[in-house]
Design an enzyme around this catalytic site. Sequence first.
Site, PDB file in Angstrom:
ATOM      1  N   PRO A 110       0.678  -1.454   0.164  1.00 35.62           N
ATOM      2  CA  PRO A 110      -0.334   0.081   0.411  1.00 35.62           C
ATOM      3  C   PRO A 110       0.992   1.159   0.213  1.00 35.62           C
ATOM      4  CG  PRO A 110      -0.190  -1.109   1.939  1.00 35.62           C
ATOM      5  CD  PRO A 110       0.543  -1.923   1.044  1.00 35.62           C
TER       6      PRO A 110
ATOM      7  N   ASN B 169       8.329  -5.720  -1.730  1.00 34.03           N
ATOM      8  CA  ASN B 169       8.200  -4.490  -0.606  1.00 34.03           C
ATOM      9  C   ASN B 169       7.038  -4.304   0.055  1.00 34.03           C
ATOM     10  OD1 ASN B 169       8.213  -2.040   0.620  1.00 34.03           O
ATOM     11  ND2 ASN B 169       9.639  -0.829  -0.094  1.00 34.03           N
TER      12      ASN B 169
ATOM     13  N   ASP C  38       1.887 -15.712   5.569  1.00 32.16           N
ATOM     14  CA  ASP C  38       1.711 -17.165   5.853  1.00 32.16           C
ATOM     15  C   ASP C  38       1.992 -17.453   4.501  1.00 32.16           C
ATOM     16  OD1 ASP C  38       0.752 -17.186   8.286  1.00 32.16           O
ATOM     17  OD2 ASP C  38      -0.717 -17.198   8.299  1.00 32.16           O
TER      18      ASP C  38
ATOM     19  N   ARG D 234      13.454   3.901  12.401  1.00 31.14           N
ATOM     20  CA  ARG D 234      12.572   5.404  11.997  1.00 31.14           C
ATOM     21  C   ARG D 234      11.732   5.194  13.633  1.00 31.14           C
ATOM     22  NH1 ARG D 234       9.623   5.167   6.217  1.00 31.14           N
ATOM     23  NH2 ARG D 234       7.989   6.781   7.145  1.00 31.14           N
TER      24      ARG D 234
ATOM     25  N   ARG E 224       7.439   0.557  13.050  1.00 24.53           N
ATOM     26  CA  ARG E 224       8.085   0.115  11.613  1.00 24.53           C
ATOM     27  C   ARG E 224       9.327  -1.261  12.576  1.00 24.53           C
ATOM     28  NH1 ARG E 224       5.814   3.862   8.032  1.00 24.53           N
ATOM     29  NH2 ARG E 224       5.615   5.827   8.569  1.00 24.53           N
TER      30      ARG E 224
HETATM   31  O1  CA2 Z   1      10.705   1.960   3.576  1.00 19.95           O
HETATM   32  C1  CA2 Z   1      10.002   1.674   3.087  1.00 19.95           C
HETATM   33  O2  CA2 Z   1      10.031   0.780   2.166  1.00 19.95           O
HETATM   34  C2  CA2 Z   1       8.265   1.494   3.364  1.00 19.95           C
HETATM   35  O3  CA2 Z   1       7.916  -0.580   3.301  1.00 19.95           O
HETATM   36  C3  CA2 Z   1       7.749   2.131   2.998  1.00 19.95           C
HETATM   37  C4  CA2 Z   1       5.948   1.854   3.820  1.00 19.95           C
HETATM   38  C5  CA2 Z   1       6.214   2.026   5.194  1.00 19.95           C
HETATM   39  O4  CA2 Z   1       4.988   1.439   5.844  1.00 19.95           O
HETATM   40  C6  CA2 Z   1       7.450   0.753   6.036  1.00 19.95           C
HETATM   41  O5  CA2 Z   1       7.516   1.234   7.018  1.00 19.95           O
HETATM   42  C7  CA2 Z   1       8.414   1.175   4.789  1.00 19.95           C
HETATM   43  C8  CA2 Z   1       5.299   3.027   3.195  1.00 19.95           C
HETATM   44  C9  CA2 Z   1       5.092   3.298   2.069  1.00 19.95           C
HETATM   45  C10 CA2 Z   1       4.682   4.491   1.528  1.00 19.95           C
HETATM   46  O6  CA2 Z   1       4.764   5.153   0.859  1.00 19.95           O
HETATM   47  C11 CA2 Z   1       4.792   6.316   0.198  1.00 19.95           C
HETATM   48  C12 CA2 Z   1       5.571   6.844  -0.866  1.00 19.95           C
HETATM   49  C13 CA2 Z   1       5.410   8.475  -1.354  1.00 19.95           C
HETATM   50  C14 CA2 Z   1       4.584   9.240  -0.278  1.00 19.95           C
HETATM   51  C15 CA2 Z   1       3.701   8.877   0.788  1.00 19.95           C
HETATM   52  C16 CA2 Z   1       3.380   7.431   1.074  1.00 19.95           C
END
Ligand code: CA2
Length: 154
Positions: A20, A84, A97, A117, A121
């Site tokens: 997401p 990711n 799972d 962070r 997380r």
């Molecule tokens: O660092 C990563 O790749 C994460 O998987 C990104 C996720 C975050 O919840 C994980 O803790 C780390 C969040 C993705 C949100 O992506 C955005 C990108 C641009 C603008 C807003 C959100």
Amino acid sequence: MAGRRGTIGAVAIIALLHGPNLNLLGQREPHIYGSATLDDYVAVVTAAAQAHGHTVEALQTNHEGVLVDAIHSARNRAAAIIINPGAFTHYAWSIHDALAAFAGPIVEVHISNPNAREPWRHISVVAPVATGSIMGLGIQGYELAVHAVAARLA
Ligand code: CA2
């Protein structure tokens, strides 16, 4: 041509899965995630995979069940998964799972370093079923993931 599961002849299919909000890459929060778009990530992974003679099937979804279904599909179609899972990383046991039922190499990738962070997380429910995890290296981490997968499929 018959071959190892997830291969067309010697060509392996690598499933590149994004969870997401990663469709927003390059549009918001560039101080955390940089300016590359999701299409840029897919292009980099595809080029790296092609250099190893492999191919990529990419999917991004904001829905947990869709991601579970994509992982199930990968069981029959793909030789490896680079994923990711976005925020699903931190709580989605359904993703854990589903990945546990995948036989090939799985690399968990994060653009940022979740351990640097917020505390919520710091937990990954995906890491225990991944072959390895790469975080904090931005788009370079995805290239490294392809090299790692290719080495394990060789
Ligand atoms: O660092 C990563 O790749 C994460 O998987 C990104 C996720 C975050 O919840 C994980 O803790 C780390 C969040 C993705 C949100 O992506 C955005 C990108 C641009 C603008 C807003 C959100």
